[in-house]
Scaffold this active site. Structure first.
Site, PDB file in Angstrom:
ATOM      1  N   ASN A   1      -4.535   9.534   1.715  1.00 14.98           N
ATOM      2  CA  ASN A   1      -5.098   8.739   2.802  1.00 14.98           C
ATOM      3  C   ASN A   1      -5.527   9.583   3.992  1.00 14.98           C
ATOM      4  OD1 ASN A   1      -5.243   6.142   1.862  1.00 14.98           O
ATOM      5  ND2 ASN A   1      -3.653   5.317   3.186  1.00 14.98           N
TER       6      ASN A   1
ATOM      7  N   TYR B   1      -4.918   4.045   9.438  1.00 10.64           N
ATOM      8  CA  TYR B   1      -4.726   4.450  10.830  1.00 10.64           C
ATOM      9  C   TYR B   1      -6.059   4.752  11.505  1.00 10.64           C
ATOM     10  CZ  TYR B   1      -2.076   6.777  14.618  1.00 10.64           C
ATOM     11  OH  TYR B   1      -1.517   7.146  15.810  1.00 10.64           O
TER      12      TYR B   1
ATOM     13  N   ARG C   1       2.323   6.216  -2.992  1.00 11.42           N
ATOM     14  CA  ARG C   1       3.315   7.069  -3.653  1.00 11.42           C
ATOM     15  C   ARG C   1       3.049   7.151  -5.154  1.00 11.42           C
ATOM     16  NH1 ARG C   1       9.199   5.417  -1.598  1.00 11.42           N
ATOM     17  NH2 ARG C   1       9.735   7.250  -2.863  1.00 11.42           N
TER      18      ARG C   1
ATOM     19  N   ASP D   1       0.811  -1.206   0.000  1.00 15.40           N
ATOM     20  CA  ASP D   1       0.000   0.000   0.000  1.00 15.40           C
ATOM     21  C   ASP D   1       0.852   1.267   0.000  1.00 15.40           C
ATOM     22  OD1 ASP D   1      -2.538  -1.109  -0.172  1.00 15.40           O
ATOM     23  OD2 ASP D   1      -2.691  -1.429   1.987  1.00 15.40           O
ATOM     24  N   GLY D   2       2.039   1.214   0.605  1.00 17.77           N
ATOM     25  CA  GLY D   2       2.922   2.370   0.578  1.00 17.77           C
ATOM     26  C   GLY D   2       3.341   2.723  -0.840  1.00 17.77           C
TER      27      GLY D   2
ATOM     28  N   LEU E   1      -8.982   3.304  11.016  1.00 15.79           N
ATOM     29  CA  LEU E   1      -9.642   2.058  11.395  1.00 15.79           C
ATOM     30  C   LEU E   1      -9.020   1.465  12.652  1.00 15.79           C
ATOM     31  CD1 LEU E   1     -11.672  -0.232  10.742  1.00 15.79           C
ATOM     32  CD2 LEU E   1      -9.886  -1.266   9.336  1.00 15.79           C
TER      33      LEU E   1
ATOM     34  N   ASP F   1      -3.535  11.392  22.179  1.00 12.44           N
ATOM     35  CA  ASP F   1      -2.268  11.116  21.511  1.00 12.44           C
ATOM     36  C   ASP F   1      -2.189  11.756  20.141  1.00 12.44           C
ATOM     37  OD1 ASP F   1      -1.490   9.665  23.672  1.00 12.44           O
ATOM     38  OD2 ASP F   1      -1.486   7.707  22.679  1.00 12.44           O
TER      39      ASP F   1
ATOM     40  N   ARG G   1       3.904  10.960  25.634  1.00 12.14           N
ATOM     41  CA  ARG G   1       3.330  12.209  26.153  1.00 12.14           C
ATOM     42  C   ARG G   1       2.071  12.550  25.371  1.00 12.14           C
ATOM     43  NH1 ARG G   1       6.519  16.080  28.578  1.00 12.14           N
ATOM     44  NH2 ARG G   1       4.552  17.236  28.724  1.00 12.14           N
TER      45      ARG G   1
END
Length: 270
Positions: free
Chosen positions: A128, A171, A64, A59-60, A173, A158, A139
Site C-alpha cells: 500500500n 492514507y 497481510r 483490508d488489514g 486519499l 506532519d 510536533r
C-alpha cells in the site's frame, strides 16, 4: 475464466474467534465444490501448492495475506468482515455464492505494484504505502525529499506518504492525494498536513527513487509500511523508496472491477 480451484489456503490472522460461523460456511462451500482447504497460517513452501488464498477479514487481513503470498504468486480473494473492505470482492453475507463462483474458476487476477523500502540495513516490500511521520504527536517535522537525486526542497509537515495504486485509496486519499486506478504503473507522493499553501501531491512513474530525510534537530521520525511501524529516522537519517520488482496478485470477481468498488466504498457519483 480461470482454472477451477482444487486447493485453497484460508487466512484470518488471529480473528478466528469472531469468524466461527464464516469458517463453517466456507468449509461447507468447499466440500460441495470438492476443494481442499488448508488452515495453516504459517508462511511455508506449501503456499505455492494452493491455487488461491481466501482471506476472511478486512483490508488489514487482505494486506497481510497479499504480502505473505507475494513470493509464491498465489492470488488472494477477500471476503469482507471488516469495515471498508476495498480490497475484498465478496461481502460477508455473500460468502457462499461468491466462493462457489471462485472455486469454479469464475474470477480474474489484478497485478498490483509494490514498493521497495530501504532504511539502513532494513529492506521491506510495501503493498500500500511507505510513510514517514513525526514520532512525537503534535510536533511537526522537517522533511527534505528528492526524486532521482534531484532535490525537491524541505517541507515542515506532519509526514510524507508514498503510495501505490492500491494504497492511493488509503492514507493518501484521506490526506487529499489523488486516486490511482489499478493497472497504472505509478506511485503518488503526498505530504501530510504541510505547513504551506503551495504543496501538491506528485504522481511518479516506474523507475523513480524517492529519498526522504528527517531534518528536524530534536524530533525522531517514524517509518511505517502498510500501517505498521518498521523503524525510525533519527535527525539526519534517510529512507529510500522505489518501485518494486514483485507484484501482488489480487483475485476479484469479474464485475467487481476498480470503478464499481470505488463507487460502492466511497459513494462516487451519488
Amino acid at each position: 475464466m480461470m482454472p477451477s480451484v482444487e486447493r485453497a489456503t484460508v487466512v484470518t490472522y488471529g480473528v478466528t474467534r469472531n469468524l466461527g460461523q464464516a469458517l463453517e460456511r466456507l468449509q461447507a462451500v468447499a466440500t460441495r465444490a470438492g476443494v481442499e482447504l488448508r488452515f495453516d497460517e504459517r508462511p511455508a513452501a506449501g503456499d505455492a501448492a494452493s491455487d488461491i488464498a481466501v482471506a476472511l477479514g478486512g483490508d488489514g487481513t487482505m494486506l497481510r495475506a497479499l504480502t505473505r503470498f507475494l513470493a509464491s504468486g498465489t492470488p488472494v480473494i477477500g471476503v469482507n468482515f471488516g469495515r471498508v473492505g476495498f480490497l475484498a470482492s465478496i461481502a460477508g453475507g455473500e460468502l457462499e455464492p461468491g466462493l462457489e463462483r471462485v472455486f469454479g474458476g469464475d474470477y480474474s487476477v489484478v497485478l498490483l505494484p509494490t514498493l521497495d523500502v530501504s532504511l539502513g540495513e532494513l529492506r521491506r516490500s510495501a503493498l500500500n504505502d511507505a510513510v514517514v511521520v513525526s514520532g512525537v504527536p503534535g510536533r511537526i517535522i522537517e522533511i527534505a525529499y528528492s526524486l532521482d537525486g534531484e532535490e525537491l526542497g524541505t517541507q515542515p509537515c506532519d509526514g510524507l506518504i508514498c503510495a501505490t495504486p492500491s494504497g492511493s485509496t488509503a492514507y493518501n486519499l484521506s490526506n487529499g492525494g489523488p486516486v490511482l486506478v489499478w493497472g497504472l504503473d505509478a506511485a503518488v507522493i503526498t505530504l501530510v498536513a504541510p505547513h504551506t499553501l503551495h504543496a501538491r501531491p506528485l504522481v511518479v512513474g516506474p523507475g523513480f527513487e524517492l529519498a526522504a530525510r528527517n531534518l528536524t534537530p530534536d524530533v525522531e521520525a517514524v517509518v511505517l509500511i502498510d500501517g505498521r511501524r518498521v523503524g525510525s529516522l533519527a535527525p539526519g537519517a534517510s529512507v529510500n523508496v522505489r518501485f518494486g520488482n514483485a507484484r501482488s496478485r489480487l483475485a476479484t470477481l469479474p464485475e467487481q472491477a476498480f470503478f464499481s468498488r470505488y463507487r460502492r466504498v466511497f459513494g462516487a457519483g451519488g
